[in-house]
Write an enzyme that holds these catalytic residues in place. Structure first.
Site, PDB file in Angstrom:
ATOM      1  N   CYS A 167     -88.124 -75.905 -73.330  1.00 18.10           N
ATOM      2  CA  CYS A 167     -86.801 -75.679 -73.700  1.00 18.10           C
ATOM      3  C   CYS A 167     -86.606 -75.426 -75.202  1.00 18.10           C
ATOM      4  O   CYS A 167     -85.662 -74.491 -75.496  1.00 18.10           O
ATOM      5  CB  CYS A 167     -85.995 -76.913 -73.213  1.00 18.10           C
ATOM      6  SG  CYS A 167     -86.532 -78.179 -74.397  1.00 18.10           S
ATOM      7  N   HIS A 437     -84.049 -82.676 -75.763  1.00 18.33           N
ATOM      8  CA  HIS A 437     -83.939 -81.214 -75.054  1.00 18.33           C
ATOM      9  C   HIS A 437     -82.877 -80.343 -75.678  1.00 18.33           C
ATOM     10  O   HIS A 437     -81.954 -80.653 -76.760  1.00 18.33           O
ATOM     11  CB  HIS A 437     -83.221 -81.829 -73.560  1.00 18.33           C
ATOM     12  CG  HIS A 437     -82.916 -80.454 -72.940  1.00 18.33           C
ATOM     13  ND1 HIS A 437     -84.111 -79.621 -72.391  1.00 18.33           N
ATOM     14  CD2 HIS A 437     -81.781 -79.932 -72.416  1.00 18.33           C
ATOM     15  CE1 HIS A 437     -83.601 -78.788 -71.625  1.00 18.33           C
ATOM     16  NE2 HIS A 437     -82.036 -78.799 -71.614  1.00 18.33           N
TER      17      HIS A 437
END
Length: 498
Positions: A167, A437
């Site tokens: 990510c 994230h």
């Protein structure tokens, strides 16, 4: 690209048929024939300049390969009178009389046949795009025709598959793909690969990535080749462990800059590669003696501006966490600081150092230091930062050194309105220092915002963007709106040449 073939292609089919196209397709495009891969590797280069990655085309009337980027296939057509060629990468037909690619149903049907055979040979399922039959066309017309459901605002919007803690990469790729000048560069097919082994060229892979994003395909893209090349060129990013998006941003710009092989006028100027022209700026560091006023000035390049968020972690007043503004952070960054270093001119130890911005890049990235150790704490700094949609960076320029020390500057007193910047992307980190994230917000068509969360792209409001935490903030010069954004191949550095 035309929707139907021209008369020149029709005449070619009548005169020469499909044998040359089939021979080239099976040997150099889909490589179905035995030994064709080795043959393509040895022979598929321009016969004039020997380039392999310059969009090589093959003449359909003689044995000649020529690159499109250096115009050699066009010159061959003019000299020989052979007006039809084929792109050796995709199998597309090009007419040199019309100066355009031509869509021809017969050639397209033949190309699909070869691609299906290739897929079967490789154990890959190849899907064809839907084409209505005559009966289906009649039914569509009888029921009011096709309804337009495709919106041009979605061109360029595409998710990226997470390949295992990637990510941090996906969010930066989304930002780069939506950087206006970079998009203009890659979609204009300007890059000419000069690497000895082009398969290791990250710039070529970025070209492919841009083509994928702006092809109109809504299916999430798998960036496996991009991941592999980053691992190859940036060993510290190898593996599937958690990585920092800021570190990846600097790494990918550094690799792209090196592979673009631009020319550097001198150490105080940007080279003329597209990366430096868009992303690189210069600091000016002034060390001033308070006794004799001796000034020592140096210049240093930067790809981003890293900002502290205040004196402590998550400062609060009466138990309520206090927000800070981006402009306050920049002002602190450019304030003079005292140094206890002797002056080389008079020997006094009373000196000040001030950082200002000598030359701004077209795109300025502000890195908010949330994930670094601060005052012995290992916690992530979650202080809310208020950042503007547009603002003028003139107060922080070297030409205006000292102006911001006396409080806010009136708009009329700003020296250079060309230093106005507008927000176009934000990268956010969710989680703590040791894991989490990354997602990004990107702006599309001036006023539409979207949240990019790996493979998922969803509409977002401007309120969502400004309410987000913010880790990397990307601003581009507002001057893009006035149409001077295209001349970046031959650089001009007005600030550094004064």
């Amino acid at each position: 690209m035309n929707t139907g073939s021209c008369s020149h292609v029709e005449n070619y089919k009548i005169k020469d048929g499909f044998s040359p196209y089939s021979l080239l397709h099976s040997n150099f495009i889909t490589c179905l024939k035995e030994g064709s891969r080795e043959r393509k590797a040895k022979l598929a280069y321009c016969h004039d300049c020997h380039m392999r990655r310059g969009r090589v085309h093959a003449c359909l009337s003689c044995i000649y390969f020529g690159c499109f980027n250096n115009d050699h296939i066009n010159r061959h057509s003019q000299d020989s009178g052979h007006i039809i060629s084929v792109d050796l990468k995709f199998g597309n037909i090009y007419c040199h009389k019309c100066n355009d690619y031509q869509y021809d149903k017969d050639f397209e049907r033949l190309s699909k046949k070869f691609k299906r055979k290739f897929g079967k040979m490789m154990g890959i399922e190849v899907y064809d795009s839907w084409e209505p039959t005559l009966e289906e066309v009649k039914l569509i017309k009888d029921n009011g025709g096709l309804k337009k459901v495709y919106n041009n605002s979605f061109i360029g919007l595409r998710g990226l598959i997470n390949l295992g803690h990637t990510c941090f990469m996906n969010c930066i790729v989304q930002v780069l793909v939506h950087t206006p000048l970079l998009r203009e560069y890659f979609l204009s097919d300007t890059h000419l690969c000069e690497m000895e082994d082009p398969k290791y060229c990250l710039v070529c892979e970025m070209f492919v990535t841009f083509q994928e994003f702006y092809s109109g395909n809504p299916i999430p893209h798998v960036p496996s080749r991009l991941v592999y090349l980053m691992w190859t060129h940036a060993k510290h990013l190898n593996g599937f462990q958690q990585q920092d998006a800021h570190e990846f941003f600097i790494a990918i710009l550094d690799i792209l800059h090196k592979q673009c092989q631009g020319e550097v006028p001198d150490e105080t100027k940007r080279c003329n590669c597209v990366i430096d022209q868009i992303f690189k700026g210069f600091y000016q560091s002034d060390i001033v003696c308070q006794e004799c006023n001796h000034v020592s000035t140096t210049y240093d390049p930067f790809l981003d501006i890293s900002l502290n968020l205040g004196g402590g972690m998550n400062e609060s007043e009466n138990g309520v966490e206090q927000a800070v503004s981006l402009l306050d952070c920049i002002s602190r960054y450019t304030q003079p600081e005292n140094l206890s270093i002797q002056c080389t001119s008079c020997g006094s130890a009373s000196r000040t150092k001030q950082l200002t911005l000598k030359m701004l890049p077209f795109v300025t990235c502000f890195h908010l230091k949330r994930l670094e150790h601060s005052l012995g704490s290992k916690k992530k700094n979650t202080t809310h930062v208020i950042f503007p949609e547009c603002f003028d960076m003139s107060p922080y320029m070297s030409t205006n050194r000292g102006m911001q020390q006396n409080g806010p500057i009136e708009e009329s007193k700003l020296e250079n309105s060309d230093n106005k910047f507008c927000l176009f992307a934000v990268v956010n980190h969710k989680g703590d220092r040791d894991g989490g994230h990354y997602i990004s917000y990107i702006r599309q068509q001036h006023d539409k915002w979207y949240q990019c969360d790996d493979s998922l792209v969803t509409s977002a409001s401007v309120q969502d963007v400004f309410a987000s935490e913010g880790y990397l903030l990307f601003y581009h010069k507002q001057i893009f709106k006035h149409g001077i954004s295209s001349n970046f191949s031959r650089p001009k550095d007005p600030e550094m040449s004064k």
